[in-house]
Design an enzyme around this catalytic site. Structure first.
Site, PDB file in Angstrom:
ATOM      1  N   LYS A 137       0.847  -1.195   0.000  1.00 12.03           N
ATOM      2  CA  LYS A 137       0.000   0.000   0.000  1.00 12.03           C
ATOM      3  C   LYS A 137       0.890   1.255   0.000  1.00 12.03           C
ATOM      4  O   LYS A 137       2.095   1.170   0.237  1.00 12.03           O
ATOM      5  CB  LYS A 137      -0.908  -0.014   1.230  1.00 12.03           C
ATOM      6  CG  LYS A 137      -0.169   0.042   2.561  1.00 12.03           C
ATOM      7  CD  LYS A 137      -1.084  -0.266   3.740  1.00 12.03           C
ATOM      8  CE  LYS A 137      -0.332  -0.156   5.062  1.00 12.03           C
ATOM      9  NZ  LYS A 137      -1.111  -0.701   6.175  1.00 12.03           N
TER      10      LYS A 137
ATOM     11  N   ARG B 193     -10.890   0.310  14.365  1.00 13.01           N
ATOM     12  CA  ARG B 193     -10.510   1.151  13.235  1.00 13.01           C
ATOM     13  C   ARG B 193     -11.272   0.743  11.981  1.00 13.01           C
ATOM     14  O   ARG B 193     -12.045   1.496  11.447  1.00 13.01           O
ATOM     15  CB  ARG B 193      -8.995   1.053  13.025  1.00 13.01           C
ATOM     16  CG  ARG B 193      -8.455   2.037  12.024  1.00 13.01           C
ATOM     17  CD  ARG B 193      -6.964   1.889  11.794  1.00 13.01           C
ATOM     18  NE  ARG B 193      -6.607   0.641  11.161  1.00 13.01           N
ATOM     19  CZ  ARG B 193      -5.402   0.378  10.646  1.00 13.01           C
ATOM     20  NH1 ARG B 193      -4.446   1.300  10.725  1.00 13.01           N
ATOM     21  NH2 ARG B 193      -5.141  -0.775  10.084  1.00 13.01           N
TER      22      ARG B 193
ATOM     23  N   TYR C 109      17.541  29.589   8.769  1.00 10.57           N
ATOM     24  CA  TYR C 109      16.343  30.262   9.284  1.00 10.57           C
ATOM     25  C   TYR C 109      16.388  30.405  10.805  1.00 10.57           C
ATOM     26  O   TYR C 109      16.850  29.503  11.515  1.00 10.57           O
ATOM     27  CB  TYR C 109      15.091  29.444   8.944  1.00 10.57           C
ATOM     28  CG  TYR C 109      14.617  29.622   7.517  1.00 10.57           C
ATOM     29  CD1 TYR C 109      14.276  30.878   7.024  1.00 10.57           C
ATOM     30  CD2 TYR C 109      14.494  28.522   6.686  1.00 10.57           C
ATOM     31  CE1 TYR C 109      13.830  31.036   5.715  1.00 10.57           C
ATOM     32  CE2 TYR C 109      14.039  28.662   5.376  1.00 10.57           C
ATOM     33  CZ  TYR C 109      13.715  29.927   4.901  1.00 10.57           C
ATOM     34  OH  TYR C 109      13.262  30.075   3.616  1.00 10.57           O
TER      35      TYR C 109
ATOM     36  N   MET D   6      13.055  23.934   2.994  1.00 10.20           N
ATOM     37  CA  MET D   6      12.223  23.136   2.090  1.00 10.20           C
ATOM     38  C   MET D   6      13.066  22.325   1.097  1.00 10.20           C
ATOM     39  O   MET D   6      12.784  21.157   0.837  1.00 10.20           O
ATOM     40  CB  MET D   6      11.266  24.057   1.309  1.00 10.20           C
ATOM     41  CG  MET D   6      10.257  23.284   0.470  1.00 10.20           C
ATOM     42  SD  MET D   6       9.218  24.355  -0.541  1.00 10.20           S
ATOM     43  CE  MET D   6       8.280  25.235   0.704  1.00 10.20           C
TER      44      MET D   6
HETATM   45  C1  LIG Z   1      -0.389  -1.756   6.807  1.00 12.50           C
HETATM   46  C2  LIG Z   1      -1.044  -3.024   7.167  1.00 12.50           C
HETATM   47  C3  LIG Z   1      -0.304  -4.219   7.220  1.00 12.50           C
HETATM   48  C4  LIG Z   1       1.211  -4.235   7.161  1.00 12.50           C
HETATM   49  O1  LIG Z   1       1.696  -3.729   8.399  1.00 12.50           O
HETATM   50  P1  LIG Z   1       3.236  -3.613   8.740  1.00 12.50           P
HETATM   51  O2  LIG Z   1       3.267  -3.188  10.164  1.00 12.50           O
HETATM   52  O3  LIG Z   1       3.787  -2.569   7.834  1.00 12.50           O
HETATM   53  O4  LIG Z   1       3.871  -4.949   8.517  1.00 12.50           O
HETATM   54  C5  LIG Z   1      -1.011  -5.397   7.400  1.00 12.50           C
HETATM   55  N1  LIG Z   1      -2.359  -5.396   7.560  1.00 12.50           N
HETATM   56  C6  LIG Z   1      -3.094  -4.265   7.549  1.00 12.50           C
HETATM   57  C7  LIG Z   1      -4.558  -4.344   7.754  1.00 12.50           C
HETATM   58  C8  LIG Z   1      -2.465  -3.039   7.361  1.00 12.50           C
HETATM   59  O5  LIG Z   1      -3.183  -1.906   7.365  1.00 12.50           O
END
Ligand SMILES: *Cc1c(COP(=O)(O)O)cnc(C)c1O
Length: 346
Positions: free
Chosen positions: A35, A130, A242, A291
């Protein structure tokens, strides 16, 4: 002048996938979570390298991310979408053979109406509050999901092995799925490290593939090399950057490097005592990170380097994250689009 370069070692990602795979039994499938564009490192190249190495299932957050992964890995691997069936994704899911992980009874109804033949999985909430069906909702759909391909849940505290919530969620997952003959998956990277009770039929590592905590034995994956674009000599008492936050205590030589917080090298890195490396020699970041620019004290170097490294074998992602008050996940996914990306291996 060479560009600011993010090197990504695909062989290291494959090595991490194999090392995580070796932590579970041969009957447990090890998938790969790609992802957020493969945690910022490029979902396409990462997924292609892992598919070549034998990964058969991938996970993304959104349907659009799944489309990019499908184009990279071809038709064979399974691609699951954590957000389930949102908006009008059903046609996209069907066209690219993506598998939504349904998060509510409502999403199941939507599937029945919009794409009754689509393969799907189910996500249940075992205590993270969640995403996923809660117990009462899951009980209502439990005998209507016989065709589901996978049931998943996610641990909230797996990076803290002693946290009581790990065992609590494991208990809830077992209780909710008892007697259900669908493949099950509970663990991401942290859960894999908790041991066999947590592995079920499929594990879902993300961050460990990319070389960061909680997978302490990971092979490092990235290197960031930044060109030096100007140097100057300053007198003791002169300030740099800065807010005039850093004052030279001695006559100093300052190098200005071509990367900054727009490249995910966040401002907090300037306050964290981080080094930037000329080969094997560390030099301190001084003054605020801007930046597009970072200033470094190179007084002690014999010659001005062409480029310096902020993430390398001496100073990994986790070290940089900690110094900046955050986690490796956030550093990686913040790196941004300006780097020249240099993929190795795969
Ligand atoms: C992001 C995610 C993972 C992977 O998690 P890591 O801690 O990066 O290994 C697995 N399952 C779900 C539902 C996630 O959101």
């Amino acid at each position: 002048m060479t560009a600011t370069t993010l090197s990504i070692d695909l062989n290291a990602i494959v090595a991490n996938w194999r090392a995580l795979d070796a932590l579970s039994a041969a009957t447990v499938e090890t998938s790969a979570v790609v992802k957020a564009d493969g945690y910022g490192l490029g979902a396409g190249p990462v997924a292609a390298a892992l598919a070549k190495a034998g990964a058969r299932s991938f996970f993304v957050a959104l349907a659009e991310e799944g489309v990019a992964v499908r184009k990279a890995v071809g038709n064979a691997p399974a691609i699951y979408v954590f957000s389930g069936l949102v908006q009008n994704d059903a046609l996209l899911m069907r066209d690219y053979n993506l598998i939504p992980l349904l998060n509510s009874a409502k999403q199941l109804v939507k599937l029945r109406m919009q794409a009754p033949d689509l393969a799907y999985g189910v996500q249940i909430d075992t205590g993270m509050s969640r995403l996923g069906m809660e117990l009462s909702e899951f009980i209502m759909v439990r005998d209507k999901i016989a065709k589901a391909d996978l049931i998943i849940s996610h641990l909230a505290c797996a990076d803290e092995p002693d946290h009581a919530q790990n065992a609590q969620q494991l208990h809830n997952f077992n209780a909710m799925t008892r007697g259900v003959s669908i493949r099950r998956s509970l663990s991401a990277t942290g859960g894999i490290l908790l041991g066999a009770d947590y592995h079920f039929d499929l594990v879902r590592p993300g961050i460990g593939l990319y070389g960061a905590a909680p997978f302490k034995d990971a092979t490092p994956v990235i290197n960031i090399s930044i060109p030096v674009i100007q140097t100057r000599k300053i007198a003791a008492g002169q300030t740099v950057g800065y807010a005039a936050l850093w004052t030279a205590k001695r006559p100093s030589k300052i190098a200005t490097l071509a990367a900054g917080y727009a490249d995910g090298l966040i401002r907090a890195m300037g306050d964290g005592g981080l080094m930037v490396w000329a080969g094997n020699t560390p030099c301190p970041i001084v003054g605020r990170v801007s930046m597009d620019l970072i200033t470094v004290d190179i007084t002690d170097l014999d010659r001005v380097p062409d480029h310096m490294e902020i993430i390398n074998a001496h100073q990994g992602v986790d070290h940089v994250a900690k110094a900046a008050g955050t986690i490796g996940y956030e550093i990686l996914t913040s790196l941004g689009a300006r780097y020249k990306r240099d993929y190795r291996g795969g």
